[in-house]
Design a protein around this motif. Structure first.
Motif, PDB file in Angstrom:
ATOM      1  N   ILE A 374      58.637  11.397 -27.278  1.00  0.00           N
ATOM      2  CA  ILE A 374      59.674  10.531 -27.835  1.00  0.00           C
ATOM      3  C   ILE A 374      59.875  10.804 -29.315  1.00  0.00           C
ATOM      4  O   ILE A 374      60.992  10.706 -29.836  1.00  0.00           O
ATOM      5  N   ASN A 375      58.815  11.197 -30.017  1.00  0.00           N
ATOM      6  CA  ASN A 375      58.931  11.443 -31.452  1.00  0.00           C
ATOM      7  C   ASN A 375      59.698  12.730 -31.743  1.00  0.00           C
ATOM      8  O   ASN A 375      60.381  12.831 -32.764  1.00  0.00           O
ATOM      9  N   LEU A 376      59.581  13.721 -30.867  1.00  0.00           N
ATOM     10  CA  LEU A 376      60.297  14.974 -31.078  1.00  0.00           C
ATOM     11  C   LEU A 376      61.808  14.759 -31.102  1.00  0.00           C
ATOM     12  O   LEU A 376      62.541  15.493 -31.777  1.00  0.00           O
ATOM     13  N   VAL A 377      62.273  13.755 -30.378  1.00  0.00           N
ATOM     14  CA  VAL A 377      63.708  13.482 -30.330  1.00  0.00           C
ATOM     15  C   VAL A 377      64.108  12.407 -31.335  1.00  0.00           C
ATOM     16  O   VAL A 377      65.157  12.486 -31.971  1.00  0.00           O
ATOM     17  N   GLU A 378      63.245  11.405 -31.513  1.00  0.00           N
ATOM     18  CA  GLU A 378      63.623  10.200 -32.251  1.00  0.00           C
ATOM     19  C   GLU A 378      63.892  10.469 -33.724  1.00  0.00           C
ATOM     20  O   GLU A 378      64.878   9.954 -34.288  1.00  0.00           O
ATOM     21  N   VAL A 379      63.049  11.255 -34.388  1.00  0.00           N
ATOM     22  CA  VAL A 379      63.229  11.489 -35.823  1.00  0.00           C
ATOM     23  C   VAL A 379      64.519  12.257 -36.085  1.00  0.00           C
ATOM     24  O   VAL A 379      65.275  11.951 -37.021  1.00  0.00           O
ATOM     25  N   THR A 380      64.776  13.266 -35.243  1.00  0.00           N
ATOM     26  CA  THR A 380      66.025  14.019 -35.398  1.00  0.00           C
ATOM     27  C   THR A 380      67.223  13.094 -35.211  1.00  0.00           C
ATOM     28  O   THR A 380      68.223  13.177 -35.938  1.00  0.00           O
ATOM     29  N   TRP A 381      67.128  12.191 -34.228  1.00  0.00           N
ATOM     30  CA  TRP A 381      68.229  11.254 -33.987  1.00  0.00           C
ATOM     31  C   TRP A 381      68.424  10.324 -35.173  1.00  0.00           C
ATOM     32  O   TRP A 381      69.565  10.042 -35.579  1.00  0.00           O
ATOM     33  N   LYS A 382      67.347   9.825 -35.782  1.00  0.00           N
ATOM     34  CA  LYS A 382      67.482   8.905 -36.911  1.00  0.00           C
ATOM     35  C   LYS A 382      68.071   9.589 -38.147  1.00  0.00           C
ATOM     36  O   LYS A 382      68.771   8.945 -38.942  1.00  0.00           O
ATOM     37  N   SER A 383      67.806  10.870 -38.299  1.00  0.00           N
ATOM     38  CA  SER A 383      68.437  11.591 -39.419  1.00  0.00           C
ATOM     39  C   SER A 383      69.943  11.677 -39.207  1.00  0.00           C
ATOM     40  O   SER A 383      70.726  11.538 -40.159  1.00  0.00           O
ATOM     41  N   LYS A 384      70.370  11.898 -37.977  1.00  0.00           N
ATOM     42  CA  LYS A 384      71.807  11.899 -37.673  1.00  0.00           C
ATOM     43  C   LYS A 384      72.390  10.498 -37.832  1.00  0.00           C
ATOM     44  O   LYS A 384      73.541  10.330 -38.260  1.00  0.00           O
ATOM     45  N   LEU A 385      71.592   9.486 -37.493  1.00  0.00           N
ATOM     46  CA  LEU A 385      72.051   8.107 -37.581  1.00  0.00           C
ATOM     47  C   LEU A 385      72.321   7.704 -39.026  1.00  0.00           C
ATOM     48  O   LEU A 385      73.335   7.050 -39.322  1.00  0.00           O
ATOM     49  N   LYS A 386      71.449   8.106 -39.940  1.00  0.00           N
ATOM     50  CA  LYS A 386      71.678   7.761 -41.350  1.00  0.00           C
ATOM     51  C   LYS A 386      72.896   8.498 -41.902  1.00  0.00           C
ATOM     52  O   LYS A 386      73.647   7.940 -42.714  1.00  0.00           O
ATOM     53  N   ALA A 387      73.095   9.737 -41.437  1.00  0.00           N
ATOM     54  CA  ALA A 387      74.282  10.472 -41.888  1.00  0.00           C
ATOM     55  C   ALA A 387      75.568   9.785 -41.432  1.00  0.00           C
ATOM     56  O   ALA A 387      76.571   9.796 -42.155  1.00  0.00           O
ATOM     57  N   GLN A 388      75.548   9.186 -40.257  1.00  0.00           N
ATOM     58  CA  GLN A 388      76.736   8.509 -39.742  1.00  0.00           C
ATOM     59  C   GLN A 388      76.893   7.109 -40.327  1.00  0.00           C
ATOM     60  O   GLN A 388      78.009   6.658 -40.591  1.00  0.00           O
ATOM     61  N   PHE A 389      75.774   6.398 -40.528  1.00  0.00           N
ATOM     62  CA  PHE A 389      75.802   5.021 -41.049  1.00  0.00           C
ATOM     63  C   PHE A 389      74.892   4.937 -42.278  1.00  0.00           C
ATOM     64  O   PHE A 389      73.731   4.527 -42.179  1.00  0.00           O
ATOM     65  N   PRO A 390      75.378   5.319 -43.461  1.00  0.00           N
ATOM     66  CA  PRO A 390      74.511   5.407 -44.636  1.00  0.00           C
ATOM     67  C   PRO A 390      74.116   4.052 -45.236  1.00  0.00           C
ATOM     68  O   PRO A 390      73.052   3.941 -45.849  1.00  0.00           O
ATOM     69  N   SER A 391      74.926   3.001 -45.072  1.00  0.00           N
ATOM     70  CA  SER A 391      74.606   1.723 -45.707  1.00  0.00           C
ATOM     71  C   SER A 391      73.634   0.928 -44.830  1.00  0.00           C
ATOM     72  O   SER A 391      73.657   1.030 -43.600  1.00  0.00           O
ATOM     73  N   PRO A 392      72.777   0.106 -45.457  1.00  0.00           N
ATOM     74  CA  PRO A 392      71.832  -0.704 -44.672  1.00  0.00           C
ATOM     75  C   PRO A 392      72.528  -1.656 -43.704  1.00  0.00           C
ATOM     76  O   PRO A 392      72.039  -1.880 -42.601  1.00  0.00           O
ATOM     77  N   ASN A 393      73.683  -2.212 -44.132  1.00  0.00           N
ATOM     78  CA  ASN A 393      74.416  -3.126 -43.251  1.00  0.00           C
ATOM     79  C   ASN A 393      74.842  -2.434 -41.966  1.00  0.00           C
ATOM     80  O   ASN A 393      74.616  -2.932 -40.857  1.00  0.00           O
ATOM     81  N   GLU A 394      75.467  -1.278 -42.084  1.00  0.00           N
ATOM     82  CA  GLU A 394      75.948  -0.554 -40.910  1.00  0.00           C
ATOM     83  C   GLU A 394      74.789  -0.050 -40.055  1.00  0.00           C
ATOM     84  O   GLU A 394      74.839  -0.113 -38.822  1.00  0.00           O
ATOM     85  N   TYR A 395      73.759   0.456 -40.713  1.00  0.00           N
ATOM     86  CA  TYR A 395      72.594   0.968 -39.993  1.00  0.00           C
ATOM     87  C   TYR A 395      71.924  -0.146 -39.178  1.00  0.00           C
ATOM     88  O   TYR A 395      71.636   0.015 -37.978  1.00  0.00           O
ATOM     89  N   SER A 396      71.695  -1.288 -39.819  1.00  0.00           N
ATOM     90  CA  SER A 396      71.025  -2.392 -39.136  1.00  0.00           C
ATOM     91  C   SER A 396      71.890  -2.960 -38.017  1.00  0.00           C
ATOM     92  O   SER A 396      71.377  -3.330 -36.950  1.00  0.00           O
ATOM     93  N   SER A 397      73.197  -3.036 -38.236  1.00  0.00           N
ATOM     94  CA  SER A 397      74.103  -3.533 -37.203  1.00  0.00           C
ATOM     95  C   SER A 397      74.072  -2.634 -35.976  1.00  0.00           C
ATOM     96  O   SER A 397      74.043  -3.117 -34.834  1.00  0.00           O
ATOM     97  N   PHE A 398      74.087  -1.321 -36.196  1.00  0.00           N
ATOM     98  CA  PHE A 398      74.004  -0.382 -35.062  1.00  0.00           C
ATOM     99  C   PHE A 398      72.673  -0.537 -34.330  1.00  0.00           C
ATOM    100  O   PHE A 398      72.629  -0.495 -33.092  1.00  0.00           O
ATOM    101  N   MET A 399      71.590  -0.735 -35.073  1.00  0.00           N
ATOM    102  CA  MET A 399      70.280  -0.896 -34.435  1.00  0.00           C
ATOM    103  C   MET A 399      70.230  -2.189 -33.619  1.00  0.00           C
ATOM    104  O   MET A 399      69.548  -2.251 -32.583  1.00  0.00           O
ATOM    105  N   GLY A 400      70.944  -3.229 -34.041  1.00  0.00           N
ATOM    106  CA  GLY A 400      71.023  -4.439 -33.241  1.00  0.00           C
ATOM    107  C   GLY A 400      71.710  -4.182 -31.911  1.00  0.00           C
ATOM    108  O   GLY A 400      71.250  -4.638 -30.851  1.00  0.00           O
ATOM    109  N   ASP A 401      72.832  -3.436 -31.953  1.00  0.00           N
ATOM    110  CA  ASP A 401      73.505  -3.062 -30.707  1.00  0.00           C
ATOM    111  C   ASP A 401      72.609  -2.176 -29.842  1.00  0.00           C
ATOM    112  O   ASP A 401      72.586  -2.304 -28.608  1.00  0.00           O
ATOM    113  N   PHE A 402      71.882  -1.275 -30.475  1.00  0.00           N
ATOM    114  CA  PHE A 402      70.968  -0.386 -29.747  1.00  0.00           C
ATOM    115  C   PHE A 402      69.890  -1.198 -29.017  1.00  0.00           C
ATOM    116  O   PHE A 402      69.590  -0.937 -27.840  1.00  0.00           O
ATOM    117  N   SER A 403      69.321  -2.187 -29.691  1.00  0.00           N
ATOM    118  CA  SER A 403      68.288  -3.008 -29.066  1.00  0.00           C
ATOM    119  C   SER A 403      68.844  -3.815 -27.899  1.00  0.00           C
ATOM    120  O   SER A 403      68.186  -3.956 -26.855  1.00  0.00           O
TER     121      SER A 403
END
Length: 603
Positions: A374-403
Motif C-alpha cells: 500500500i505504501n508503494l502506491v500511496e506516497v506517489t498518489w499523495k504527491s499527485k494529490l498535493k499538486a492538484q489540491f495545493p491549499s489545506p482547505n482543498e486537500y482536507s475537503s478531498f480527503m473527507g470525500d475520500f474517507s
C-alpha cells in the motif's frame, strides 16, 4: 449434593464389560485415570456422610469421577451419555433474541460500538495528519517516506518493547487503560496547546539555515525538524491505528469471543465501523468548508483542530466506558490451556520465541506485505494529490470525500464478506486483498507511465492526466482499504484465536505494532532507494511495479501456508473443547439389577 448432579458436561466411558476391573480399584483407578487428588473432593452438606469406602447413590448419576466407587461384590457398567439433561431429558437452552444468544449479543454489540468509536477517531486523525505534514510551510509529500522510516518505526519498536514488559506485570484491564489514556490526553493537548503555540517552539530559522547549507535534497529530513510537533501528531495517529485498533481492540475481541462467534460476527464489526467512516468523512469535510467562511486574520485550521480533537477525546472516553461495561457485566469465556503456563520472558526471549513459530512468521509476512504494497502506491498518489489540491482547505475537503467513499465501499464489502467466509472459507478470504491490491496498483502505475499519450483523449472528458491519476489512485486506495477492513483484518484476527495466551499477547504486540510500521517503512526505504538510483519517483515507477508483484506473490504464499496451519489448530481446539465438555457426570447402571434402571437415591 444436588448442585453436583446438575453440573454441566459429560464424560463418555466405554461400557465394555472387559473394562470392569477399572472399577474394582475403588480409590485408586479413577484418581489415576483422571489425575484427581483428595483436594478435589466436594464437601458434603450438613448431616450427609461421604466416604470413598462406601457407595453413595444419586439418582442414577455418580458425581465427579474418582470420588465414589461401587461397593464390593457389585459390578456397574458405565453407559455413554451425550447431554447434560434436566429432569425430563430436556437440555438447558440459553435465551435468544432474533436467533442469537443474549450472552453473545452482550459481547458483540459493545464490541461493535467500540470499533465504531475507534475508527471514527482514526479517520479524523488519519486525514488530519496528512494535511498537517503535507501542506505545512517548508514541507511536502516527500517528508512521508523519511517520517515513516526514521521516526514512526523507532517509536513503534519502543512501544512494543514497553508493551511487552507491561504485559508481564499488569492485568489486562490495567494494561488497556495504561495504553489508551495517554493517546486521549495527547490529542486533546495538541488541539488546545501544541498547535496554537507551534510558532513558538518550531525551529523554523534553524531549519532554513540548514536547508540553505545542505541543499534541497535534504528537504524531507529537515522538514521533520522544522515541524516536529506535527510529525509527533503524525506518529501518534499512526500508532492509534496499530495500537488501539489492532492490539487493544482486536486483542480484547479475541479474548471474549469464540471462533464460531468470530467467524459469524467479525466481518460484521466493520459495518458499524464503516458507518463511522462515512460520518467522520462528512465531519472532516464540514470543518474544511467552515474555514472558508471565517473572517480575515482568523486561523480557521486552529479552530477546526479544536473541534475535531474534542470529538476524538469524547470518543476515547466512550471506548473506555464500553470496555469497562463488558468487563463488569459480561461473563468471559474460559479457554482451554493447551500449553503449560510460561514464565515471564525478557524482551529478547519473547522475540526469539515468536521468531521460532512458523505460524507467527506467516502472520508477520501478511502484515509486512500489506504495509509495503500500500505504501508503494500511496506516497506517489499523495504527491499527485498535493499538486492538484495545493491549499489545506482543498486537500482536507478531498480527503473527507475520500474517507466517505472508503466507508461506503467497505460497508458494501462487509455485506459480502460473511457470504465469502461461509462459502469459500478462511483461505480464499485471505487471498482476496492481495489480489485486489495488485490489480488496482498495476492500473495506477500504468496511468502514470502512459499519462501523456492519453492526455488528448482525457481532455475530451474535461479532465487532465494529473486529475485522472488522482482519481485512479483514490480508487486504488478505496478498493484496497475496503478489502483490508472487510476481509484482511478479520482473517488476521481470526488467526490469533486458536493460539495460547502467551503467544497471542506477545505475538500481537510484535506483529501489529512493529510489523505494520515495518512494512510501511520498508516501502518508504524502497522508494528512497529508487529515487536516489533513478533520479525521481516517476523514473522509478516501472521498477516499483516489479517490486509490488514480488511482494504480493510472497503475500499469497504466506496466506496459503497460514490457511493450512489455522485449519489444523482449529480442528485440535474443537477436539479439546469436546473432551472438556465430557468431564463431569457418569450415568451408572447396576448389572445385578435391571440394566435400564437407575440406582435409587439413598434416604
Amino acid at each position: 449434593m444436588e448442585a453436583l448432579i446438575q453440573t454441566k458436561g459429560l464424560l463418555s466411558l466405554p461400557s465394555n464389560p472387559k473394562s470392569k476391573s477399572f472399577f474394582h480399584r475403588p480409590q485408586q483407578g479413577l484418581r489415576k485415570r483422571f489425575n484427581l487428588s483428595n483436594s478435589l473432593k466436594p464437601k458434603p452438606p450438613n448431616g450427609f456422610s461421604l466416604n470413598l469406602d462406601t457407595f453413595t447413590k444419586f439418582t442414577g448419576f455418580v458425581t465427579t469421577p474418582g470420588l465414589i466407587s461401587p461397593p464390593k461384590g457389585r459390578t456397574f457398567h458405565v453407559c455413554k451419555a451425550s447431554t447434560a439433561a434436566l429432569p425430563g431429558g430436556d437440555e438447558v437452552e440459553s435465551p435468544k433474541f432474533m436467533g442469537v444468544e443474549i450472552l453473545t449479543l452482550k459481547k458483540i454489540v459493545p464490541l461493535g460500538l467500540m470499533f465504531f468509536c475507534i475508527l471514527f477517531n482514526y479517520t479524523i486523525l488519519r486525514d488530519t495528519k496528512d494535511v498537517l505534514v503535507v501542506t505545512a510551510q517548508g514541507s511536502s509529500a516527500e517528508i512521508i517516506p523519511f517520517l515513516k522510516t526514521w521516526v514512526n518505526l523507532p517509536m513503534a519498536i519502543g512501544f512494543m518493547l514497553l508493551y511487552t514488559k507491561l504485559s508481564n506485570v499488569l492485568s489486562k484491564k490495567a494494561l488497556f487503560y495504561t495504553v489508551i489514556l495517554p493517546f486521549i490526553a495527547f490529542f486533546g493537548a495538541f488541539g488546545f496547546v501544541f498547535y496554537p503555540l507551534s510558532g513558538y517552539f518550531h525551529p523554523t530559522a534553524l531549519a532554513d539555515r540548514l536547508l540553505e547549507s545542505l541543499g534541497p535534497r535534504f528537504l524531507g529530513p529537515l522538514a521533520i525538524l522544522r515541524i516536529w510537533s506535527f510529525c509527533l501528531f503524525y506518529v501518534m495517529a499512526e500508532l492509534w491505528g496499530s495500537v488501539v485498533v489492532s492490539v487493544l481492540f482486536w486483542g480484547f475481541a479475541n479474548q471474549i469471543t469464540t471462533v464460531d462467534e468470530a467467524k459469524k460476527f467479525y466481518p460484521l464489526f466493520g459495518l458499524g465501523a464503516n458507518v463511522a467512516l462515512v460520518f467522520s468523512g462528512r465531519t472532516v469535510k464540514y470543518f474544511s468548508n467552515m474555514r472558508k467562511h471565517l473572517g480575515p486574520g482568523v486561523d480557521g485550521w486552529a479552530i477546526s483542530l479544536k473541534y475535531m480533537m474534542s470529538i476524538v477525546v469524547i470518543m476515547g472516553f466512550a471506548i473506555c466506558g464500553l470496555y469497562w461495561w463488558v468487563n463488569t457485566y459480561v461473563p468471559l469465556p474460559t479457554r482451554s490451556k493447551k500449553k503449560k503456563e510460561k514464565p515471564n520472558m525478557t524482551t529478547m526471549e519473547s522475540l526469539k520465541f515468536l521468531a521460532s513459530s512458523p505460524y507467527i512468521r506467516d502472520l508477520a509476512t501478511l502484515v509486512v506485505a500489506y504495509g509495503i504494497s500500500i505504501n508503494l502506491v500511496e506516497v506517489t498518489w499523495k504527491s499527485k494529490l498535493k499538486a492538484q489540491f495545493p491549499s489545506p482547505n482543498e486537500y482536507s475537503s478531498f480527503m473527507g470525500d475520500f474517507s466517505t467513499a472508503t466507508g461506503i465501499a467497505t460497508f458494501t464489502m462487509m455485506l459480502l464478506s460473511q457470504w465469502i467466509f461461509n462459502k469459500y472459507g478462511w483461505g480464499v478470504a485471505a487471498k482476496i486483498t492481495p489480489t485486489v491490491l495488485l490489480l488496482t496498483g498495476v492500473g495506477f502505475f500504468s496511468l502514470i507511465l502512459f499519462g501523456d499519450p492519453l492526455g488528448p483523449g482525457l481532455m475530451k472528458f474535461g479532465i487532465t492526466p494529473l486529475l485522472a491519476a488522482v482519481y485512479v489512485g483514490a480508487m486504488q486506495n478505496i478498493f484496497s482499504k475496503s478489502a483490508k477492513y472487510s476481509l484482511f483484518d478479520p482473517c488476521k484476527e481470526m488467526a490469533y484465536i486458536p493460539l495460547d495466551e502467551d503467544t497471542k499477547v506477545k505475538g500481537k504486540a510484535a506483529i501489529d505494532v512493529v510489523c505494520n510500521p515495518l512494512g510501511k517503512s520498508g516501502g518508504a526505504l524502497i522508494q528512497q532507494f529508487m529515487i536516489l538510483s533513478f533520479g525521481s519517483l516517476a523514473n522509478s515507477t516501472p521498477y516499483l511495479g516489479g517490486v509490488l508483484l514480488v511482494i504480493v506473490l510472497a503475500w499469497l504464499r504466506a496466506a496459503k501456508s497460514l490457511d493450512t496451519q489455522f485449519t489444523t489448530l482449529r480442528r485440535e481446539e474443537e477436539i479439546e473443547k469436546e473432551m472438556e465438555r465430557n468431564v463431569v457426570k457418569i450415568p451408572v447402571v447396576s448389572s445385578d439389577e435391571d440394566d435400564n434402571k437407575s440406582i435409587p437415591r439413598e434416604s
